[in-house]
Scaffold this motif. Sequence first.
Motif, PDB file in Angstrom:
ATOM      1  N   THR A   1       0.849  -1.184   0.000  1.00 13.55           N
ATOM      2  CA  THR A   1       0.000   0.000   0.000  1.00 13.55           C
ATOM      3  C   THR A   1       0.886   1.236   0.000  1.00 13.55           C
ATOM      4  OG1 THR A   1      -1.757  -1.160   1.188  1.00 13.55           O
ATOM      5  CG2 THR A   1      -1.806   1.243   1.234  1.00 13.55           C
ATOM      6  N   VAL A   2       0.552   2.177  -0.867  1.00 20.17           N
ATOM      7  CA  VAL A   2       1.375   3.378  -1.047  1.00 20.17           C
ATOM      8  C   VAL A   2       0.529   4.610  -0.739  1.00 20.17           C
ATOM      9  CG1 VAL A   2       2.702   4.719  -2.722  1.00 20.17           C
ATOM     10  CG2 VAL A   2       2.738   2.231  -2.814  1.00 20.17           C
ATOM     11  N   PRO A   3       1.063   5.576   0.005  1.00 20.52           N
ATOM     12  CA  PRO A   3       0.307   6.807   0.300  1.00 20.52           C
ATOM     13  C   PRO A   3       0.301   7.756  -0.881  1.00 20.52           C
ATOM     14  CG  PRO A   3       2.478   6.940   1.275  1.00 20.52           C
ATOM     15  CD  PRO A   3       2.389   5.567   0.666  1.00 20.52           C
ATOM     16  N   ILE A   4      -0.799   8.482  -1.035  1.00 19.65           N
ATOM     17  CA  ILE A   4      -0.918   9.492  -2.079  1.00 19.65           C
ATOM     18  C   ILE A   4      -0.814  10.872  -1.423  1.00 19.65           C
ATOM     19  CG2 ILE A   4      -2.353  10.419  -3.939  1.00 19.65           C
ATOM     20  CD1 ILE A   4      -3.932   7.810  -3.887  1.00 19.65           C
ATOM     21  N   PRO A   5       0.123  11.713  -1.822  1.00 10.24           N
ATOM     22  CA  PRO A   5       0.153  13.080  -1.287  1.00 10.24           C
ATOM     23  C   PRO A   5      -1.175  13.789  -1.562  1.00 10.24           C
ATOM     24  CG  PRO A   5       2.186  12.592  -2.451  1.00 10.24           C
ATOM     25  CD  PRO A   5       1.260  11.446  -2.725  1.00 10.24           C
ATOM     26  N   ALA A   6      -1.633  14.578  -0.622  1.00  7.07           N
ATOM     27  CA  ALA A   6      -2.946  15.226  -0.733  1.00  7.07           C
ATOM     28  C   ALA A   6      -3.077  16.061  -2.004  1.00  7.07           C
ATOM     29  CB  ALA A   6      -3.202  16.094   0.500  1.00  7.07           C
ATOM     30  N   SER A   7      -1.982  16.700  -2.422  1.00 11.66           N
ATOM     31  CA  SER A   7      -2.048  17.563  -3.606  1.00 11.66           C
ATOM     32  C   SER A   7      -2.251  16.778  -4.903  1.00 11.66           C
ATOM     33  CB  SER A   7      -0.777  18.413  -3.715  1.00 11.66           C
ATOM     34  OG  SER A   7       0.370  17.583  -3.825  1.00 11.66           O
ATOM     35  N   LEU A   8      -2.059  15.459  -4.860  1.00  9.63           N
ATOM     36  CA  LEU A   8      -2.241  14.635  -6.057  1.00  9.63           C
ATOM     37  C   LEU A   8      -3.676  14.130  -6.206  1.00  9.63           C
ATOM     38  CD1 LEU A   8       0.827  14.766  -6.195  1.00  9.63           C
ATOM     39  CD2 LEU A   8       0.838  12.336  -6.821  1.00  9.63           C
ATOM     40  N   VAL A   9      -4.486  14.293  -5.176  1.00 11.48           N
ATOM     41  CA  VAL A   9      -5.863  13.788  -5.239  1.00 11.48           C
ATOM     42  C   VAL A   9      -6.618  14.445  -6.389  1.00 11.48           C
ATOM     43  CG1 VAL A   9      -8.087  13.723  -4.045  1.00 11.48           C
ATOM     44  CG2 VAL A   9      -5.980  13.147  -2.809  1.00 11.48           C
ATOM     45  N   ALA A  10      -6.503  15.765  -6.508  1.00 13.68           N
ATOM     46  CA  ALA A  10      -7.202  16.483  -7.578  1.00 13.68           C
ATOM     47  C   ALA A  10      -6.676  16.080  -8.954  1.00 13.68           C
ATOM     48  CB  ALA A  10      -7.048  17.993  -7.376  1.00 13.68           C
ATOM     49  N   GLU A  11      -5.407  15.698  -9.033  1.00 16.99           N
ATOM     50  CA  GLU A  11      -4.825  15.273 -10.311  1.00 16.99           C
ATOM     51  C   GLU A  11      -5.383  13.919 -10.744  1.00 16.99           C
ATOM     52  OE1 GLU A  11      -2.679  17.109 -12.002  1.00 16.99           O
ATOM     53  OE2 GLU A  11      -1.897  18.559 -10.550  1.00 16.99           O
ATOM     54  N   LEU A  12      -5.620  13.041  -9.775  1.00 14.19           N
ATOM     55  CA  LEU A  12      -6.065  11.681 -10.081  1.00 14.19           C
ATOM     56  C   LEU A  12      -7.578  11.563 -10.191  1.00 14.19           C
ATOM     57  CD1 LEU A  12      -3.668   9.719  -7.695  1.00 14.19           C
ATOM     58  CD2 LEU A  12      -3.530   9.815 -10.182  1.00 14.19           C
ATOM     59  N   LEU A  13      -8.295  12.487  -9.569  1.00 13.18           N
ATOM     60  CA  LEU A  13      -9.749  12.382  -9.521  1.00 13.18           C
ATOM     61  C   LEU A  13     -10.396  12.231 -10.901  1.00 13.18           C
ATOM     62  CD1 LEU A  13     -12.257  12.347  -7.731  1.00 13.18           C
ATOM     63  CD2 LEU A  13     -12.282  14.847  -7.829  1.00 13.18           C
ATOM     64  N   PRO A  14     -10.027  13.030 -11.909  1.00 14.78           N
ATOM     65  CA  PRO A  14     -10.674  12.875 -13.224  1.00 14.78           C
ATOM     66  C   PRO A  14     -10.424  11.511 -13.865  1.00 14.78           C
ATOM     67  CG  PRO A  14      -9.528  14.982 -13.065  1.00 14.78           C
ATOM     68  CD  PRO A  14      -9.096  14.168 -11.893  1.00 14.78           C
ATOM     69  N   LEU A  15      -9.388  10.817 -13.432  1.00 15.71           N
ATOM     70  CA  LEU A  15      -9.051   9.530 -14.031  1.00 15.71           C
ATOM     71  C   LEU A  15      -9.784   8.361 -13.385  1.00 15.71           C
ATOM     72  CD1 LEU A  15      -5.184   9.962 -14.461  1.00 15.71           C
ATOM     73  CD2 LEU A  15      -7.000  10.439 -16.112  1.00 15.71           C
ATOM     74  N   VAL A  16     -10.392   8.587 -12.215  1.00 17.95           N
ATOM     75  CA  VAL A  16     -11.073   7.488 -11.529  1.00 17.95           C
ATOM     76  C   VAL A  16     -12.567   7.745 -11.321  1.00 17.95           C
ATOM     77  CG1 VAL A  16      -8.945   6.828 -10.338  1.00 17.95           C
ATOM     78  CG2 VAL A  16     -10.532   8.378  -9.213  1.00 17.95           C
ATOM     79  N   ARG A  17     -12.981   9.007 -11.338  1.00 18.45           N
ATOM     80  CA  ARG A  17     -14.371   9.354 -11.041  1.00 18.45           C
ATOM     81  C   ARG A  17     -15.308   8.781 -12.113  1.00 18.45           C
ATOM     82  NH1 ARG A  17     -15.073  15.501 -10.113  1.00 18.45           N
ATOM     83  NH2 ARG A  17     -14.187  15.450 -12.222  1.00 18.45           N
ATOM     84  N   GLY A  18     -16.335   8.064 -11.659  1.00 11.07           N
ATOM     85  CA  GLY A  18     -17.351   7.531 -12.555  1.00 11.07           C
ATOM     86  C   GLY A  18     -16.918   6.370 -13.417  1.00 11.07           C
ATOM     87  N   ARG A  19     -15.789   5.776 -13.129  1.00  7.65           N
ATOM     88  CA  ARG A  19     -15.297   4.672 -13.940  1.00  7.65           C
ATOM     89  C   ARG A  19     -15.433   3.352 -13.196  1.00  7.65           C
ATOM     90  NH1 ARG A  19      -9.515   5.646 -16.062  1.00  7.65           N
ATOM     91  NH2 ARG A  19     -10.177   4.034 -17.546  1.00  7.65           N
ATOM     92  N   ALA A  20     -15.481   2.257 -13.925  1.00  9.28           N
ATOM     93  CA  ALA A  20     -15.605   0.923 -13.331  1.00  9.28           C
ATOM     94  C   ALA A  20     -14.327   0.578 -12.568  1.00  9.28           C
ATOM     95  CB  ALA A  20     -15.863  -0.115 -14.416  1.00  9.28           C
ATOM     96  N   GLU A  21     -14.473  -0.187 -11.505  1.00 11.13           N
ATOM     97  CA  GLU A  21     -13.322  -0.535 -10.676  1.00 11.13           C
ATOM     98  C   GLU A  21     -12.275  -1.329 -11.445  1.00 11.13           C
ATOM     99  OE1 GLU A  21     -14.309  -2.381  -7.004  1.00 11.13           O
ATOM    100  OE2 GLU A  21     -15.236  -0.565  -6.171  1.00 11.13           O
ATOM    101  N   SER A  22     -12.699  -2.046 -12.471  1.00 11.89           N
ATOM    102  CA  SER A  22     -11.760  -2.873 -13.237  1.00 11.89           C
ATOM    103  C   SER A  22     -11.033  -2.095 -14.327  1.00 11.89           C
ATOM    104  CB  SER A  22     -12.495  -4.054 -13.870  1.00 11.89           C
ATOM    105  OG  SER A  22     -13.516  -3.586 -14.746  1.00 11.89           O
ATOM    106  N   ASP A  23     -11.423  -0.835 -14.564  1.00 14.17           N
ATOM    107  CA  ASP A  23     -10.780  -0.030 -15.601  1.00 14.17           C
ATOM    108  C   ASP A  23      -9.353   0.329 -15.195  1.00 14.17           C
ATOM    109  OD1 ASP A  23     -13.050  -0.081 -17.119  1.00 14.17           O
ATOM    110  OD2 ASP A  23     -13.679   1.969 -16.632  1.00 14.17           O
ATOM    111  N   LEU A  24      -8.466   0.398 -16.180  1.00 14.69           N
ATOM    112  CA  LEU A  24      -7.123   0.891 -15.940  1.00 14.69           C
ATOM    113  C   LEU A  24      -7.171   2.398 -15.704  1.00 14.69           C
ATOM    114  CD1 LEU A  24      -5.103  -1.038 -18.686  1.00 14.69           C
ATOM    115  CD2 LEU A  24      -5.017  -1.435 -16.217  1.00 14.69           C
ATOM    116  N   VAL A  25      -6.426   2.870 -14.744  1.00 15.53           N
ATOM    117  CA  VAL A  25      -6.391   4.306 -14.452  1.00 15.53           C
ATOM    118  C   VAL A  25      -5.743   5.062 -15.607  1.00 15.53           C
ATOM    119  CG1 VAL A  25      -5.463   6.080 -12.920  1.00 15.53           C
ATOM    120  CG2 VAL A  25      -6.336   3.931 -11.958  1.00 15.53           C
ATOM    121  N   PHE A  26      -4.641   4.533 -16.108  1.00 15.68           N
ATOM    122  CA  PHE A  26      -3.876   5.216 -17.144  1.00 15.68           C
ATOM    123  C   PHE A  26      -4.006   4.482 -18.477  1.00 15.68           C
ATOM    124  CE2 PHE A  26      -1.600   6.115 -13.134  1.00 15.68           C
ATOM    125  CZ  PHE A  26      -1.742   7.492 -13.118  1.00 15.68           C
TER     126      PHE A  26
END
Length: 239
Positions: free
Chosen positions: A118-143
């Motif tokens: 398990t790896v921690p995500i710096p708080a400032s990266l949450v907004a960067e990653l949000l568009p890549l995971v929001r509303g997507r299926a759990e099995s989808d690749l992030v990138f």
Amino acid sequence: MVLEWCVPRRLPVNPARGVPLPKPSEAEHVYLDHRQVEALADAAGSLRTKYGQIAAAANINRPLILLLAYTGLRFNEAAALRVGRVDLDRRRIRIVTAFAEVEGKLVEQSPKTGKSRTVPIPASLVAELLPLVRGRAESDLVFTTKRGSEVRLRNWRNREFGKAVKAAGLDGLGLTPHKLRHTAASLAIAAGADVKVVQAMLGHATATMTLDRYGHLFPDRLDEVAEAMDAARLRVLAA
């Protein structure tokens, strides 16, 4: 590594397994500072082709580079990361698999050490990653590329990363995607992380491996320890 790739299809065992490797020299490491990381991420996110079109992975370049530089993920771990393993509320990423290329195809396998982490995500990266995971299926690749394909290291390094390095004025450093792990280690150590934290973050098998590679980055605390011991002694003697 080549011999390991041959097991078990071409060789029953790896005859080189267990042979100690030479320690990497400090000259092989590249450590970017925060401004350099940001410049690289910005350059990668604004890449265009020679025809002026948006680059194939421009939409994921910035968050991918930031993730590599601030979490120390191996590229193939990040490429195999799925939405369901990213918890932005708790700011954690679960690394369970990594991509490996076999006969031109990407297959998922265990991470390099064979263990999940398990790896921690710096708080400032949450907004960067949000568009890549929001509303997507759990099995989808992030990138993925803009066509929805997996991101392959060789293609991404040559077509996107290398151009971003040059655009950010960082060419000449020998920077590669993998060397962003060194940046993650150096930034974590500078922020006060101890060797066990860095080991867990990078997924090293042992703390010894972490010290062999990054021990020179840890601050010299000998005087601090000596002063603390001396203060404790004087308190006892004065009682």
